[in-house]
Design an enzyme around this catalytic site. Structure first.
Site, PDB file in Angstrom:
ATOM      1  N   ASP A  18       1.123  -1.044   0.425  1.00 13.29           N
ATOM      2  CA  ASP A  18       0.296   0.213   0.100  1.00 13.29           C
ATOM      3  C   ASP A  18       0.536   0.963   0.093  1.00 13.29           C
ATOM      4  OD1 ASP A  18      -2.948   0.733   0.887  1.00 13.29           O
ATOM      5  OD2 ASP A  18      -1.625   2.578   2.116  1.00 13.29           O
ATOM      6  N   ILE A  19       0.649   2.501  -1.043  1.00 18.19           N
ATOM      7  CA  ILE A  19       1.087   3.582  -0.776  1.00 18.19           C
ATOM      8  C   ILE A  19       1.303   4.119   0.461  1.00 18.19           C
ATOM      9  CG2 ILE A  19       1.557   5.623  -2.774  1.00 18.19           C
ATOM     10  CD1 ILE A  19       0.397   3.848  -5.144  1.00 18.19           C
TER      11      ILE A  19
ATOM     12  N   GLU B 196      -4.647   1.869  -3.766  1.00 17.20           N
ATOM     13  CA  GLU B 196      -3.338   2.653  -4.385  1.00 17.20           C
ATOM     14  C   GLU B 196      -2.961   1.189  -3.772  1.00 17.20           C
ATOM     15  OE1 GLU B 196      -5.108   4.813  -0.383  1.00 17.20           O
ATOM     16  OE2 GLU B 196      -6.049   4.040  -2.128  1.00 17.20           O
TER      17      GLU B 196
ATOM     18  N   ASP C 277      -2.185   9.477 -10.031  1.00 20.56           N
ATOM     19  CA  ASP C 277      -2.291   8.414 -11.329  1.00 20.56           C
ATOM     20  C   ASP C 277      -0.585   8.280 -11.514  1.00 20.56           C
ATOM     21  OD1 ASP C 277      -5.254   7.847 -11.401  1.00 20.56           O
ATOM     22  OD2 ASP C 277      -6.241   9.573 -12.692  1.00 20.56           O
TER      23      ASP C 277
ATOM     24  N   HIS D 171      -5.430  14.573  -9.035  1.00 22.69           N
ATOM     25  CA  HIS D 171      -5.396  13.441  -9.140  1.00 22.69           C
ATOM     26  C   HIS D 171      -4.879  12.817 -10.049  1.00 22.69           C
ATOM     27  CE1 HIS D 171      -8.221  12.020  -5.517  1.00 22.69           C
ATOM     28  NE2 HIS D 171      -8.867  12.993  -5.902  1.00 22.69           N
TER      29      HIS D 171
ATOM     30  N   ASN E  13      -3.159  12.858  -3.439  1.00 23.05           N
ATOM     31  CA  ASN E  13      -3.838  13.468  -4.733  1.00 23.05           C
ATOM     32  C   ASN E  13      -4.722  14.844  -3.598  1.00 23.05           C
ATOM     33  OD1 ASN E  13      -3.984  11.087  -6.100  1.00 23.05           O
ATOM     34  ND2 ASN E  13      -5.296  10.476  -4.568  1.00 23.05           N
TER      35      ASN E  13
END
Length: 361
Positions: free
Chosen positions: A240-241, A283, A257, A253, A248
Site C-alpha cells: 500500500d502506498i 493504491e 494516477d 488526482h 492526491n
C-alpha cells in the site's frame, strides 16, 4: 492498368445498407463470363464458325450489363439480373447446340454464386440447390428427346469443352477466394475483438497490471498446480502506498494516477520475472511469488522497497517521492487463499501502525 481495374472491381457501394462483398463477387463473375465469351468468340471466329461466334456477342453484352448493375447501389437487383442471365444463356446454348456444348456445367457456377451472395437461411439455399439440380436434369432430358438446332461437330465440341472446363474452375475459384477471404478476415477481427474484450476484463486500465479478478484466477490456478505438485511453495504480499491521499490532495488526482503508473512500471521491471503483480484496489497492489518461500519473497520486496524510496516522479516541475508498506504471508496450502490474503492484509496494517515504509512478515 492493374491498379485501375482493382479500384473499379473493389469499389465500395454507397448505400450503407448494401454489402461490398456481394458486389465484388458479382463483378468478378461478370468479368470472368465476359472473358469467357470473348475467348469463345475468338476461337470460333478463327475456326471459321462465325455463326457460333455470333452467339457470344449478346451474351458478352448481357454480362457487361450485369457488371454495370453492381454500381447502381441496388445489390438485390444486381443479384437477380446476374442469376437470370446465367440461367438464360445456359438454357439458350443447350437448346441451340445440345448437351455437347457443355453449357449445363455452368449450373455448378450458378450454385456457388447463389450460396455466396445469398444471406437467406438453410431452407432457401436448399431450395436453390434443388432448383439447380432440377434444371440440369430437365436440360438433360430435353437433349435426349430433341435434337439440337445446330450441330457442333468434333472441332467446336472440343473447343467448348476446353474453354468451359477452364473457365468453370476459374470462376468457382475466384468466387470462393473472395468469399473465404472475407470470412477469414471477419473471423480474425472477431478473434481480435474477443482478445481485446478479454484483455479489458483482465487488465487494470490505468496501470496495465492484472486486476483483482485476474489475480484471483491466477491464485486458484497456483493452488491447483500445488495439488498436482507443479508448485512447491507460494508467497503473497499486499503493498500500500504510504500517505497516498495526501499526494492526491496536494497535487491532484492526475499526479496520483502518475504515481500509480510509475510504480506499476517499476514492479514490472523488477518483479516481472519473479512473480505476478496486480492492482488490488485503490493504491493497493497484490504480489504473488510462485515457487518462492517467505525468505526469498522478502528479499525481492526489500529490493523493490528500496527502489521505490529512491524513485522520483516528475510532475509539473516538482519531484514527488513516495514509500510503500508491505504485508507478506507464505501460503501453507492448508488454509484457503482468502485466509492467506487476509493474513497479508493484517500484517500490512501492522506495518502502517508501526511507522510505514517497511515489510511485515
Amino acid at each position: 492498368m492493374f491498379q485501375y481495374w482493382k479500384e473499379i472491381i473493389f469499389r465500395d457501394v454507397e448505400n450503407e445498407n448494401e454489402t461490398k462483398k456481394v458486389s465484388v463477387i458479382l463483378r468478378l463473375n461478370a468479368i470472368t463470363m465476359c472473358i469467357y465469351f470473348l475467348c469463345l468468340f475468338c476461337a470460333f471466329f478463327l475456326l471459321g464458325r462465325r455463326w457460333l461466334a455470333a452467339w457470344c456477342v449478346p451474351c458478352f453484352c448481357a454480362f457487361s450489363g450485369a457488371f454495370y448493375t453492381t454500381y447502381l447501389n441496388k445489390t438485390k437487383l444486381a443479384v437477380v439480373v446476374s442469376h437470370i442471365i446465367m440461367v438464360c444463356w445456359v438454357v439458350g446454348f443447350v437448346w441451340e447446340f445440345g448437351w455437347d456444348c457443355g453449357a449445363q456445367h455452368f449450373i455448378f457456377v450458378l450454385v456457388v454464386l447463389s450460396f455466396t451472395v445469398c444471406y437467406k437461411g438453410i431452407v432457401w439455399k436448399t431450395a436453390i440447390g434443388g432448383l439447380a439440380c432440377a434444371l440440369r436434369l430437365l436440360l438433360y432430358v430435353y437433349t435426349l428427346l430433341y435434337e439440337p438446332n445446330s450441330f457442333l461437330g468434333a472441332g467446336p465440341s472440343v473447343v467448348f469443352q476446353v474453354i468451359n472446363t477452364t473457365f468453370i474452375f476459374v470462376n468457382i475459384s475466384v468466387i470462393l477466394m473472395v468469399f473465404t477471404k472475407d470470412s477469414q478476415e471477419m473471423e480474425q477481427k472477431l478473434i481480435q475483438y474477443n482478445e481485446k474484450l478479454h484483455r479489458l476484463a483482465s487488465i487494470d486500465p490505468l496501470t496495465g497490471l492484472w486486476n483483482r479478478r485476474s489475480m484471483n484466477g491466477h491464485l486458484e490456478k497456483v493452488a491447483e498446480d500445488y495439488r498436482k505438485r507443479k508448485v512447491s511453495c507460494l508467497s503473497v504480499a499486499i503493498g500500500d502506498i504510504d500517505y497516498f491521499k495526501k499526494v492526491n490532495d496536494t497535487y491532484g488526482h492526475e499526479c496520483g494516477d502518475l504515481v500509480l503508473k510509475s510504480l506499476a512500471s517499476l514492479f514490472r521491471e523488477h518483479l516481472g520475472k519473479y512473480g505476478e503483480v496486480s492492482r488490488w484496489g485503490g493504491e493497493e497492489f497484490l504480489f504473488a511469488f510462485s515457487n518462492r518461500n517467505g525468505k526469498e519473497a522478502l528479499r525481492l520486496l526489500e529490493e523493490v522497497r528500496e527502489q521505490i524510496k529512491q524513485m522520483e516522479i516528475a510532475y509539473q516541475g516538482k519531484r514527488i517521492k513516495v514509500t510503500m508498506t508491505f504485508g507478506l504471508s507464505e501460503y501453507d496450502f492448508q488454509n484457503s487463499m482468502d485466509d492467506m490474503i487476509s493474513d497479508a492484509d493484517r500484517k500490512l496494517y501492522q506495518g502502517k501502525e508501526s511507522g510505514r515504509d517497511r515489510i511485515v512478515c
